[in-house]
Write a protein that holds these residues in place. Structure first.
Motif, PDB file in Angstrom:
ATOM      1  N   GLU A  22      -0.685   1.037  -9.747  1.00 15.18           N
ATOM      2  CA  GLU A  22      -1.124  -0.341  -9.484  1.00 15.18           C
ATOM      3  C   GLU A  22      -0.622  -1.294 -10.563  1.00 15.18           C
ATOM      4  O   GLU A  22      -0.077  -2.370 -10.265  1.00 15.18           O
ATOM      5  CB  GLU A  22      -2.654  -0.407  -9.410  1.00 15.18           C
ATOM      6  CG  GLU A  22      -3.161  -1.824  -9.214  1.00 15.18           C
ATOM      7  CD  GLU A  22      -4.654  -1.989  -9.466  1.00 15.18           C
ATOM      8  OE1 GLU A  22      -5.037  -3.027 -10.045  1.00 15.18           O
ATOM      9  OE2 GLU A  22      -5.444  -1.099  -9.066  1.00 15.18           O
TER      10      GLU A  22
ATOM     11  N   ARG B  85       0.829  -1.209   0.000  1.00 17.14           N
ATOM     12  CA  ARG B  85       0.000   0.000   0.000  1.00 17.14           C
ATOM     13  C   ARG B  85       0.867   1.264   0.000  1.00 17.14           C
ATOM     14  O   ARG B  85       0.597   2.209  -0.736  1.00 17.14           O
ATOM     15  CB  ARG B  85      -0.954   0.012   1.202  1.00 17.14           C
ATOM     16  CG  ARG B  85      -1.763   1.314   1.277  1.00 17.14           C
ATOM     17  CD  ARG B  85      -2.745   1.371   2.428  1.00 17.14           C
ATOM     18  NE  ARG B  85      -3.981   0.678   2.087  1.00 17.14           N
ATOM     19  CZ  ARG B  85      -4.422  -0.419   2.676  1.00 17.14           C
ATOM     20  NH1 ARG B  85      -3.724  -0.978   3.652  1.00 17.14           N
ATOM     21  NH2 ARG B  85      -5.562  -0.978   2.319  1.00 17.14           N
TER      22      ARG B  85
ATOM     23  N   PHE C 104      -3.263  -8.737  -5.816  1.00 16.87           N
ATOM     24  CA  PHE C 104      -2.743  -7.409  -5.441  1.00 16.87           C
ATOM     25  C   PHE C 104      -3.612  -6.777  -4.348  1.00 16.87           C
ATOM     26  O   PHE C 104      -3.105  -6.296  -3.331  1.00 16.87           O
ATOM     27  CB  PHE C 104      -2.708  -6.520  -6.689  1.00 16.87           C
ATOM     28  CG  PHE C 104      -2.406  -5.075  -6.417  1.00 16.87           C
ATOM     29  CD1 PHE C 104      -1.116  -4.648  -6.176  1.00 16.87           C
ATOM     30  CD2 PHE C 104      -3.437  -4.137  -6.394  1.00 16.87           C
ATOM     31  CE1 PHE C 104      -0.841  -3.303  -5.922  1.00 16.87           C
ATOM     32  CE2 PHE C 104      -3.176  -2.799  -6.137  1.00 16.87           C
ATOM     33  CZ  PHE C 104      -1.875  -2.386  -5.899  1.00 16.87           C
TER      34      PHE C 104
ATOM     35  N   SER D 299       2.069   6.545  -6.941  1.00 15.62           N
ATOM     36  CA  SER D 299       0.970   7.327  -7.534  1.00 15.62           C
ATOM     37  C   SER D 299       1.149   8.818  -7.242  1.00 15.62           C
ATOM     38  O   SER D 299       0.829   9.665  -8.080  1.00 15.62           O
ATOM     39  CB  SER D 299      -0.390   6.823  -7.051  1.00 15.62           C
ATOM     40  OG  SER D 299      -0.515   6.936  -5.659  1.00 15.62           O
TER      41      SER D 299
ATOM     42  N   ARG E  36       1.891  -4.476 -10.002  1.00 10.52           N
ATOM     43  CA  ARG E  36       1.462  -5.821 -10.415  1.00 10.52           C
ATOM     44  C   ARG E  36       2.412  -6.404 -11.459  1.00 10.52           C
ATOM     45  O   ARG E  36       2.711  -7.602 -11.445  1.00 10.52           O
ATOM     46  CB  ARG E  36       0.033  -5.777 -10.962  1.00 10.52           C
ATOM     47  CG  ARG E  36      -1.012  -5.706  -9.853  1.00 10.52           C
ATOM     48  CD  ARG E  36      -2.398  -5.405 -10.384  1.00 10.52           C
ATOM     49  NE  ARG E  36      -2.743  -6.213 -11.547  1.00 10.52           N
ATOM     50  CZ  ARG E  36      -3.716  -5.920 -12.403  1.00 10.52           C
ATOM     51  NH1 ARG E  36      -4.451  -4.824 -12.218  1.00 10.52           N
ATOM     52  NH2 ARG E  36      -3.972  -6.691 -13.415  1.00 10.52           N
TER      53      ARG E  36
ATOM     54  N   ARG F 264      -5.031  -8.808 -10.336  1.00 14.11           N
ATOM     55  CA  ARG F 264      -5.591  -7.733  -9.501  1.00 14.11           C
ATOM     56  C   ARG F 264      -6.096  -8.265  -8.155  1.00 14.11           C
ATOM     57  O   ARG F 264      -5.948  -7.609  -7.129  1.00 14.11           O
ATOM     58  CB  ARG F 264      -6.733  -7.050 -10.268  1.00 14.11           C
ATOM     59  CG  ARG F 264      -7.269  -5.832  -9.540  1.00 14.11           C
ATOM     60  CD  ARG F 264      -7.780  -4.753 -10.485  1.00 14.11           C
ATOM     61  NE  ARG F 264      -7.620  -3.451  -9.852  1.00 14.11           N
ATOM     62  CZ  ARG F 264      -8.621  -2.755  -9.324  1.00 14.11           C
ATOM     63  NH1 ARG F 264      -9.843  -3.219  -9.352  1.00 14.11           N
ATOM     64  NH2 ARG F 264      -8.383  -1.590  -8.753  1.00 14.11           N
TER      65      ARG F 264
ATOM     66  N   LEU G  67       2.292   1.814  -3.358  1.00 19.85           N
ATOM     67  CA  LEU G  67       1.254   2.312  -4.271  1.00 19.85           C
ATOM     68  C   LEU G  67       1.064   3.819  -4.086  1.00 19.85           C
ATOM     69  O   LEU G  67       0.994   4.572  -5.068  1.00 19.85           O
ATOM     70  CB  LEU G  67      -0.056   1.569  -4.006  1.00 19.85           C
ATOM     71  CG  LEU G  67      -1.278   2.003  -4.813  1.00 19.85           C
ATOM     72  CD1 LEU G  67      -1.123   1.643  -6.283  1.00 19.85           C
ATOM     73  CD2 LEU G  67      -2.557   1.360  -4.257  1.00 19.85           C
TER      74      LEU G  67
END
Length: 296
Positions: free
Chosen positions: A37, A14, A51, A21, A41, A48, A17
């Protein structure tokens, strides 16, 4: 750990991510969270579901180094498909690299329309001569060859680089396709070959508009596959002029077209004098996307 971003306090999926981002958002990419994401991955080779279930799991330094490299490349507007080396088309993974246009989902409509038109003209098992003008990654010709193994599929491209990538895709996906190198229909005209089906997604962007494209397309995708001349219709003119010499007595010709071009391309196809019907088919967004002609 040699990286461009600061990952020192990142320990979980997390957190990675959010850091990735946030960086992409600062750089102005289109969809930073989704892109981050996809990159994670890709680094982990996860789907997904896995993930989303692993958000609180720890992330190792090696994965962060890979992710860092992808973030830096994406910040320069490099397309994700080139970074990952792959794009799905008609449910199959196609290798893509700089040198070939990235297959678009709209082009699947062109493939579907060709198969639907053929089903109305010929028996299911009929062996047909099919040519795809403008090979690119091989998305069209390989899909047709795999969906219709009884068809004899040929494809032509000017670019040796595109032809090499398409050959690679044909080999990996197990498609039987004949590759010719040359300028549009020239190799066929030289040998006097005629076909039952001619399909093409040629360069169709007007020259002046190429410079206005997003950097992602303008800088990274091959200009040869984009620039359609002053009004974007150069290739369609040449293709339609050649139809009387290329098509058999019963035939289908189908082209993908750019926005606002369908009417002009349909007129060029009718002007060839060999099509009995010409139809315009919209894509899912309602944009006129395919021009298809039938000779009965």
């Amino acid at each position: 750990m040699h990286t461009q971003l600061d990952w020192s306090d990142v320990t979980t999926i997390r957190e990675a991510l959010l850091r990735a981002s946030s960086f992409l958002r600062e750089k102005g990419t289109k969809d930073p969270l989704f892109e981050a994401e996809l990159m994670i991955r890709h680094c982990l080779d996860w789907d997904r579901t896995r993930f989303l279930m692993a958000m609180t799991d720890s992330i190792d330094a090696e994965t962060l180094v890979k992710l860092d490299g992808l973030c830096v490349r994406r910040a320069s507007n490099e397309p994700l498909q080139y970074m990952f080396g792959e794009q799905e088309f008609y449910g199959r993974p196609f290798t893509v690299r700089p040198g070939v246009l990235i297959p678009r989902p709209e082009t699947e409509i062109l493939v579907e329309q060709v198969m639907a038109a053929a089903a109305k003209l010929w028996p299911e098992r009929e062996e047909l001569a099919v040519v795809d003008i403008g090979t690119g990654s091989g998305a069209i010709c390989i899909t047709l060859a795999l969906e219709k193994p009884q068809w004899h599929v040929t494809t032509v491209d000017l670019s040796p680089e595109a032809t090499a990538i398409a050959r690679e895709n044909a080999s990996r996906l197990g498609a039987d396709v004949r590759f010719l190198q040359g300028d549009l229909v020239q190799p066929l005209l030289e040998t006097g070959e005629k076909v039952d089906i001619l399909v093409s997604n040629p360069p169709y962007i007007p020259s002046r508009d190429v410079e206005e494209l997003d950097d992602e397309v303008r800088v990274h995708e091959p200009r040869l596959a984009l620039d359609g001349g002053e009004d974007g219709l150069d290739c369609y003119r040449r293709l339609c002029e050649a139809l009387p010499n290329l098509l058999k007595e019963r035939a289908v010709a189908a082209f993908e077209v750019g926005i606002y071009q369908a009417g002009d391309v349909a007129a060029l196809m009718r002007a060839s004098g060999v099509m009995d019907e010409v139809e315009i088919v919209p894509d899912l967004a309602g944009i006129e996307r395919v021009v298809i002609g039938v000779r009965r």
